[in-house]
Design a protein around this motif. Sequence first.
Motif, PDB file in Angstrom:
ATOM      1  N   ALA A 298      53.209  18.923   5.984  1.00  0.00           N
ATOM      2  CA  ALA A 298      54.654  18.813   6.179  1.00  0.00           C
ATOM      3  C   ALA A 298      55.122  17.358   6.151  1.00  0.00           C
ATOM      4  O   ALA A 298      56.275  17.077   5.796  1.00  0.00           O
ATOM      5  CB  ALA A 298      55.055  19.460   7.500  1.00  0.00           C
ATOM      6  N   LEU A 299      54.224  16.432   6.499  1.00  0.00           N
ATOM      7  CA  LEU A 299      54.573  15.007   6.493  1.00  0.00           C
ATOM      8  C   LEU A 299      54.364  14.346   5.142  1.00  0.00           C
ATOM      9  O   LEU A 299      54.712  13.177   4.969  1.00  0.00           O
ATOM     10  CB  LEU A 299      53.739  14.269   7.551  1.00  0.00           C
ATOM     11  CG  LEU A 299      54.067  14.576   9.015  1.00  0.00           C
ATOM     12  CD1 LEU A 299      53.019  13.959   9.924  1.00  0.00           C
ATOM     13  CD2 LEU A 299      55.461  14.087   9.372  1.00  0.00           C
ATOM     14  N   SER A 300      53.805  15.078   4.180  1.00  0.00           N
ATOM     15  CA  SER A 300      53.546  14.505   2.863  1.00  0.00           C
ATOM     16  C   SER A 300      54.865  14.181   2.161  1.00  0.00           C
ATOM     17  O   SER A 300      55.895  14.825   2.405  1.00  0.00           O
ATOM     18  CB  SER A 300      52.725  15.475   2.014  1.00  0.00           C
ATOM     19  OG  SER A 300      53.460  16.665   1.778  1.00  0.00           O
ATOM     20  N   PRO A 301      54.881  13.183   1.279  1.00  0.00           N
ATOM     21  CA  PRO A 301      56.129  12.803   0.586  1.00  0.00           C
ATOM     22  C   PRO A 301      56.746  13.942  -0.219  1.00  0.00           C
ATOM     23  O   PRO A 301      57.969  14.017  -0.367  1.00  0.00           O
ATOM     24  CB  PRO A 301      55.672  11.660  -0.334  1.00  0.00           C
ATOM     25  CG  PRO A 301      54.436  11.118   0.304  1.00  0.00           C
ATOM     26  CD  PRO A 301      53.760  12.286   0.941  1.00  0.00           C
ATOM     27  N   GLY A 302      55.917  14.833  -0.746  1.00  0.00           N
ATOM     28  CA  GLY A 302      56.455  15.921  -1.549  1.00  0.00           C
ATOM     29  C   GLY A 302      57.248  16.926  -0.747  1.00  0.00           C
ATOM     30  O   GLY A 302      58.159  17.570  -1.272  1.00  0.00           O
ATOM     31  N   ILE A 303      56.909  17.104   0.529  1.00  0.00           N
ATOM     32  CA  ILE A 303      57.611  18.066   1.381  1.00  0.00           C
ATOM     33  C   ILE A 303      58.533  17.358   2.364  1.00  0.00           C
ATOM     34  O   ILE A 303      59.701  17.725   2.510  1.00  0.00           O
ATOM     35  CB  ILE A 303      56.587  18.946   2.133  1.00  0.00           C
ATOM     36  CG1 ILE A 303      55.763  19.751   1.116  1.00  0.00           C
ATOM     37  CG2 ILE A 303      57.280  19.889   3.104  1.00  0.00           C
ATOM     38  CD1 ILE A 303      54.676  20.596   1.733  1.00  0.00           C
ATOM     39  N   ASN A 304      58.010  16.338   3.063  1.00  0.00           N
ATOM     40  CA  ASN A 304      58.814  15.497   3.955  1.00  0.00           C
ATOM     41  C   ASN A 304      59.615  16.338   4.952  1.00  0.00           C
ATOM     42  O   ASN A 304      60.847  16.323   4.984  1.00  0.00           O
ATOM     43  CB  ASN A 304      59.756  14.607   3.127  1.00  0.00           C
ATOM     44  CG  ASN A 304      60.404  13.512   3.970  1.00  0.00           C
ATOM     45  OD1 ASN A 304      59.877  13.140   5.025  1.00  0.00           O
ATOM     46  ND2 ASN A 304      61.539  13.004   3.524  1.00  0.00           N
ATOM     47  N   ASP A 305      58.903  17.077   5.778  1.00  0.00           N
ATOM     48  CA  ASP A 305      59.533  17.948   6.764  1.00  0.00           C
ATOM     49  C   ASP A 305      58.943  17.651   8.139  1.00  0.00           C
ATOM     50  O   ASP A 305      58.113  18.399   8.655  1.00  0.00           O
ATOM     51  CB  ASP A 305      59.309  19.416   6.384  1.00  0.00           C
ATOM     52  CG  ASP A 305      60.083  20.375   7.257  1.00  0.00           C
ATOM     53  OD1 ASP A 305      60.834  19.904   8.135  1.00  0.00           O
ATOM     54  OD2 ASP A 305      59.931  21.599   7.087  1.00  0.00           O
ATOM     55  N   PRO A 306      59.362  16.537   8.779  1.00  0.00           N
ATOM     56  CA  PRO A 306      58.786  16.165  10.075  1.00  0.00           C
ATOM     57  C   PRO A 306      59.063  17.176  11.181  1.00  0.00           C
ATOM     58  O   PRO A 306      58.280  17.292  12.128  1.00  0.00           O
ATOM     59  CB  PRO A 306      59.444  14.811  10.391  1.00  0.00           C
ATOM     60  CG  PRO A 306      60.680  14.779   9.555  1.00  0.00           C
ATOM     61  CD  PRO A 306      60.367  15.555   8.317  1.00  0.00           C
ATOM     62  N   ALA A 307      60.162  17.927  11.085  1.00  0.00           N
ATOM     63  CA  ALA A 307      60.459  18.935  12.112  1.00  0.00           C
ATOM     64  C   ALA A 307      59.377  20.005  12.154  1.00  0.00           C
ATOM     65  O   ALA A 307      58.959  20.452  13.236  1.00  0.00           O
ATOM     66  CB  ALA A 307      61.826  19.563  11.847  1.00  0.00           C
TER      67      ALA A 307
END
Length: 409
Positions: A298-307
Motif C-alpha cells: 500500500a505504501l508503494s509508489p504505484g498504489i500510494n495508499d498510506p491509510a
Amino acid sequence: MNIKNKFRILYTRIINSIAFLPGIIAVCFLILSIIMLEVDLSSFGTKLKSGNSWLQLKDASTARSIASTIAAALLSLTVFSFTMVMVVLNQAASQMSNRVLTSMIQNRFQQVVLGYYIGTIVYALAILSTIRDTSDSITIPSLSIYLLIILTVIAVFLFIYFLDYVTKTVKYETVIERIERKTLTAISNTFKTEVAEYEQNKVAGINIVMPQSGYFQGFDTENLLKIAMENNLVIHFRCKRSSFLLKDIAVMEVFTESHITKEMTEKIIATVDLYNGQPIELNADYGCLQLSEVAIKALSPGINDPATAVLSLNALVNVLASRLYSKLPEVYTDKEDMPRIYCPSSGFREMFETCIIPIWNYGKNDQFIQEAMLNAMILLKQRDIKNSYQDLFDNFQFKIIELKEKNKL
C-alpha cells in the motif's frame, strides 16, 4: 515421503481448494434429482398429481422447455459469477499481495454459492434427461420441475446478494480483518501463555535427516505423539515452521534410551509436512508476514495508499500483542503431561523486527505512518505489563520522535 503422508497433504489441498465444496454440493443436487424422480413416479406422487390438476404439466415439451431454459440461464449466471471471483482475486493479487489469495479462495460462502449454481444445473440436466414424450400428463415429472423453478428463484436472489458480497470482499479492510482473525485463531490454537518450561538435553540425540527438500510446514501432531509414547522418545525439532530444508539435512533430534530402527525412522519422517504455500492455519507467522506485505504494498509508489497501510499496521500490532507472552517453544505433551515434542517458534522480538521494521523503513517519511507507529509503540508498552520489551519500544519510539522533529525543521 510415504503414501500415507502424500495422501494427507493431498487431502488438505483438496478440502482447501475452491472446487471442493461446489463439487460436494453438485453431488447432493444429483442425489436430490434422483429422489425427486422417484417421488414423481411413486404412487404417492401420482396420487398427489391426480388430485391437484395445478401440479400437472400438460405436455412433455413444456417441461423440457422449462428445464432446458433454466439450465442455460444458470450456466450463464455461473460463468459470470466465476468471472467476478477471478477479477476479485486478480485485483487482490495486484494491489495487496499474492499471499492473501489463499484466504480469499478458501472463502466458504462464495464456494457455497457457486456450488448451488452448479448443483441446480446438474439437477436441471438430470431432470431433462428423463422427460419423455407421452400422452399421460401424470408420468411427466412435474413435481421435479416445480422444485427446479423454486431452486432457480432462490438462485436469482442468491446472485443479487452475491454481487454485494463479492464487492465487499475485495475491500482492504475486509481482507485485513480476515487475515487478522485467522492469525489470532492460529496463535490461540498453537501457543500457550506464560513462560515455557524447556529443558535442553545435555546428551546428543539421534539426528533424523529429510530425504527431500522443501518448506517445513509442521507435522502430524497426533501420529508423532503416538510414536513418541509407544517408543519412549523425546523429539526436538531443529527448525521452526516455514523454514526451508535441504535434502539430507537434519530436521530433528530424537532422544531415546535405545536405538531407532529404520522402520521407526521412516514413520517419524512420514509425519513431517514439506510443501509450498503459506497456510495461516498451520503457522501464525504467515499471517503476520501477509499483514506486513499488505502495508508495504500500500505504501508503494504505484498504489500510494498510506491509510490502508495504517489499517494493516494496526491489525499487525493487535496480532503481535497476542504474541507478547506466547509460550515458546511449542511443547506437546502426552496423556501423562510429559513433554514429548519440542518445536522452535518465532519470538515476539523476532516477529517485531521481521514485520514492523520493514514497514517503518519503507514509509518512515510518511506522516500517517509516523503517527500510527508512535501510537503502536505506546499501546504495546501498555500491554507489556511485565516490561519484557520496554527497551525495544523505547528505542523505536525515540527514533520516531526524532524523525518527526527533524521533518518539522
